[in-house]
Write a protein that holds these residues in place. Sequence first.
Motif, short mmCIF file in Angstrom:
data_model
loop_
_atom_site.label_atom_id
_atom_site.label_comp_id
_atom_site.label_asym_id
_atom_site.label_seq_id
_atom_site.Cartn_x
_atom_site.Cartn_y
_atom_site.Cartn_z
N GLU A 11 0.84 -1.19 0.00
CA GLU A 11 0.00 0.00 0.00
C GLU A 11 0.87 1.24 0.00
OE1 GLU A 11 -3.27 2.22 2.90
OE2 GLU A 11 -2.71 0.12 3.25
N ASN A 12 0.45 2.24 -0.75
CA ASN A 12 1.23 3.46 -0.87
C ASN A 12 1.37 4.15 0.49
OD1 ASN A 12 2.64 5.30 -2.63
ND2 ASN A 12 0.98 6.75 -2.28
N LEU A 13 2.57 4.65 0.76
CA LEU A 13 2.85 5.37 2.00
C LEU A 13 3.12 6.83 1.69
CD1 LEU A 13 3.55 5.46 5.07
CD2 LEU A 13 5.91 4.95 4.41
N LEU A 14 2.46 7.70 2.41
CA LEU A 14 2.72 9.14 2.26
C LEU A 14 3.58 9.60 3.43
CD1 LEU A 14 -0.77 10.46 1.12
CD2 LEU A 14 1.31 10.33 -0.23
N ILE A 15 4.70 10.22 3.09
CA ILE A 15 5.61 10.74 4.11
C ILE A 15 5.46 12.26 4.12
CG2 ILE A 15 8.00 10.91 4.89
CD1 ILE A 15 8.59 8.36 3.31
N TYR A 16 4.93 12.76 5.21
CA TYR A 16 4.73 14.21 5.35
C TYR A 16 5.94 14.81 6.07
CZ TYR A 16 -0.11 13.77 3.83
OH TYR A 16 -1.25 13.54 3.10
N LEU A 17 6.58 15.75 5.41
CA LEU A 17 7.73 16.43 6.00
C LEU A 17 7.26 17.81 6.46
CD1 LEU A 17 10.35 15.54 3.25
CD2 LEU A 17 9.80 14.27 5.31
N LEU A 58 -3.08 17.53 8.70
CA LEU A 58 -3.52 16.29 9.34
C LEU A 58 -4.84 15.78 8.76
CD1 LEU A 58 -2.62 17.07 13.06
CD2 LEU A 58 -1.56 15.35 11.61
N GLU A 59 -5.71 16.69 8.36
CA GLU A 59 -6.97 16.29 7.73
C GLU A 59 -6.69 15.51 6.44
OE1 GLU A 59 -10.28 16.50 8.46
OE2 GLU A 59 -9.53 17.03 10.46
N GLU A 60 -5.67 15.91 5.75
CA GLU A 60 -5.28 15.19 4.52
C GLU A 60 -4.58 13.89 4.86
OE1 GLU A 60 -1.75 15.84 1.34
OE2 GLU A 60 -3.15 17.54 1.48
N ALA A 61 -3.66 13.94 5.85
CA ALA A 61 -2.85 12.77 6.18
C ALA A 61 -3.67 11.61 6.74
CB ALA A 61 -1.77 13.17 7.18
N LYS A 62 -4.76 11.91 7.47
CA LYS A 62 -5.53 10.84 8.11
C LYS A 62 -6.35 10.03 7.12
CE LYS A 62 -9.72 13.48 9.32
NZ LYS A 62 -10.53 14.02 10.42
N GLN A 63 -6.44 10.49 5.87
CA GLN A 63 -7.22 9.79 4.87
C GLN A 63 -6.49 8.59 4.27
OE1 GLN A 63 -10.36 10.76 4.42
NE2 GLN A 63 -10.04 12.51 5.81
N ARG A 74 -2.57 5.92 4.48
CA ARG A 74 -1.46 5.47 5.33
C ARG A 74 -0.36 6.53 5.26
NH1 ARG A 74 2.32 0.08 5.13
NH2 ARG A 74 2.40 0.57 2.92
N SER A 75 -0.07 7.13 6.40
CA SER A 75 0.86 8.26 6.44
C SER A 75 1.81 8.16 7.63
CB SER A 75 0.09 9.59 6.53
OG SER A 75 -0.83 9.73 5.49
N ILE A 76 2.89 8.88 7.51
CA ILE A 76 3.82 9.08 8.60
C ILE A 76 4.30 10.52 8.53
CG2 ILE A 76 5.81 8.25 7.25
CD1 ILE A 76 6.97 7.15 9.90
N ILE A 77 4.48 11.13 9.67
CA ILE A 77 4.93 12.52 9.72
C ILE A 77 6.34 12.58 10.28
CG2 ILE A 77 4.52 14.80 10.74
CD1 ILE A 77 1.52 14.00 10.85
N SER A 131 -1.49 14.42 16.04
CA SER A 131 -1.13 13.23 15.27
C SER A 131 -1.53 11.98 16.04
CB SER A 131 0.38 13.19 14.99
OG SER A 131 0.78 14.30 14.22
N ALA A 132 -1.31 11.99 17.34
CA ALA A 132 -1.67 10.85 18.19
C ALA A 132 -3.18 10.61 18.16
CB ALA A 132 -1.19 11.09 19.61
N LYS A 133 -3.97 11.67 18.14
CA LYS A 133 -5.43 11.54 18.10
C LYS A 133 -5.89 10.81 16.84
CE LYS A 133 -6.47 15.77 20.72
NZ LYS A 133 -7.09 17.12 20.63
N HIS A 134 -5.14 11.00 15.76
CA HIS A 134 -5.50 10.37 14.48
C HIS A 134 -4.70 9.09 14.23
CE1 HIS A 134 -7.97 13.79 13.35
NE2 HIS A 134 -6.95 14.63 13.55
N ASN A 135 -3.94 8.65 15.22
CA ASN A 135 -3.11 7.44 15.11
C ASN A 135 -2.13 7.50 13.93
OD1 ASN A 135 -4.30 6.01 17.33
ND2 ASN A 135 -6.12 5.67 16.03
N ILE A 136 -1.57 8.67 13.73
CA ILE A 136 -0.58 8.85 12.67
C ILE A 136 0.81 8.90 13.32
CG2 ILE A 136 0.25 10.32 10.79
CD1 ILE A 136 -2.57 11.51 10.62
N PRO A 137 1.71 7.98 12.95
CA PRO A 137 3.07 8.03 13.52
C PRO A 137 3.71 9.38 13.25
CG PRO A 137 2.72 6.01 12.27
CD PRO A 137 1.54 6.89 11.98
N CYS A 138 4.36 9.92 14.25
CA CYS A 138 4.94 11.27 14.16
C CYS A 138 6.34 11.24 14.76
CB CYS A 138 4.02 12.23 14.92
SG CYS A 138 4.46 13.97 14.72
N ILE A 139 7.33 11.58 13.96
CA ILE A 139 8.73 11.46 14.39
C ILE A 139 9.38 12.84 14.47
CG2 ILE A 139 10.99 10.47 13.86
CD1 ILE A 139 9.46 8.30 12.27
#
Length: 277
Positions: free
Chosen positions: A4-10, A53-58, A60-63, A80-88
């Motif tokens: 599945e495609n992964l989106l990496i948000y910088l 985040l509204e875009e990322a939660k749609q 599979r994403s990582i920030i 990010s935690a509220k939306h269960n999006i890994p955030c580094i």
Amino acid sequence: MDNENLLIYLVSDSIGETAEQVAKAAISQFVFENYEIRRYPFINEKSQITEMLEEAKQQRSIIVFTMVVKELKTFLAEESAKHNIPCIDIMSPIVEGLSGILQSTPKREPGLIRKLDEKYFRKVEAIEFAVKYDDGKDPRGLKKADIVLIGISRTSKTPLSMYLAHKNLKVANVPLVPEVAPPKELFEVPSKKIIGLTTNPMKLIEIRQERLKALGLKSEANYASIERILEELEYADDIMKRLSCPVIDVSSKAVEESASIILEIFREIGYKLTNGK
């Protein structure tokens, strides 16, 4: 799932180059090509983070983020935690480690590394300028210079030009020789940008004799004679009076001291130099 495609948000409160380099280096460790990098630079408001985040939660994403403003990075981590999006957070572990070792509080100001880079490149540009317009090579550079140094041979024009260049100042210098008329451009430069350099004739004899020896020439050459030196100094003095420029005697001064005097002159007359000092 692995395909599945992964989106990496910088996400960054500056350009975001650091986050991108780290993310690319990390993902290169995996046999995985189905990813896309989306860069969000210059984040300075919570609303920008919310929109991202509204875009990322749609999908599979990582920030991956490099933010130094505490309020914004805390907000990003919590949302990010509220939306269960890994955030580094890339910056904090290093900054906090350095803070402990240095016993110092970080500035937490975005874009400082870029400012340092800009300062470095301004210095390089100033040094290249000093080399290009050294010893009157190209009089067209006189109008572009922050400072124009004039004087007879062996009055520290080149060393001073280079020293001031390391302070991000564009300096051109022109030798004054009785047999050669100064370039017309010199008289088109505002006098407040020009500094005349003079010296003690006896001191100059010693310097020029040493110069001749270094070149393998006879020390009694006209270049080092008192008559010639007095003639040159008189000629230079006349030019400097015509230009109405300040004059510094460099005969017993180190380059650093002469440079300090030059900068002080500019400060006193209120002339704005390109490095802002």
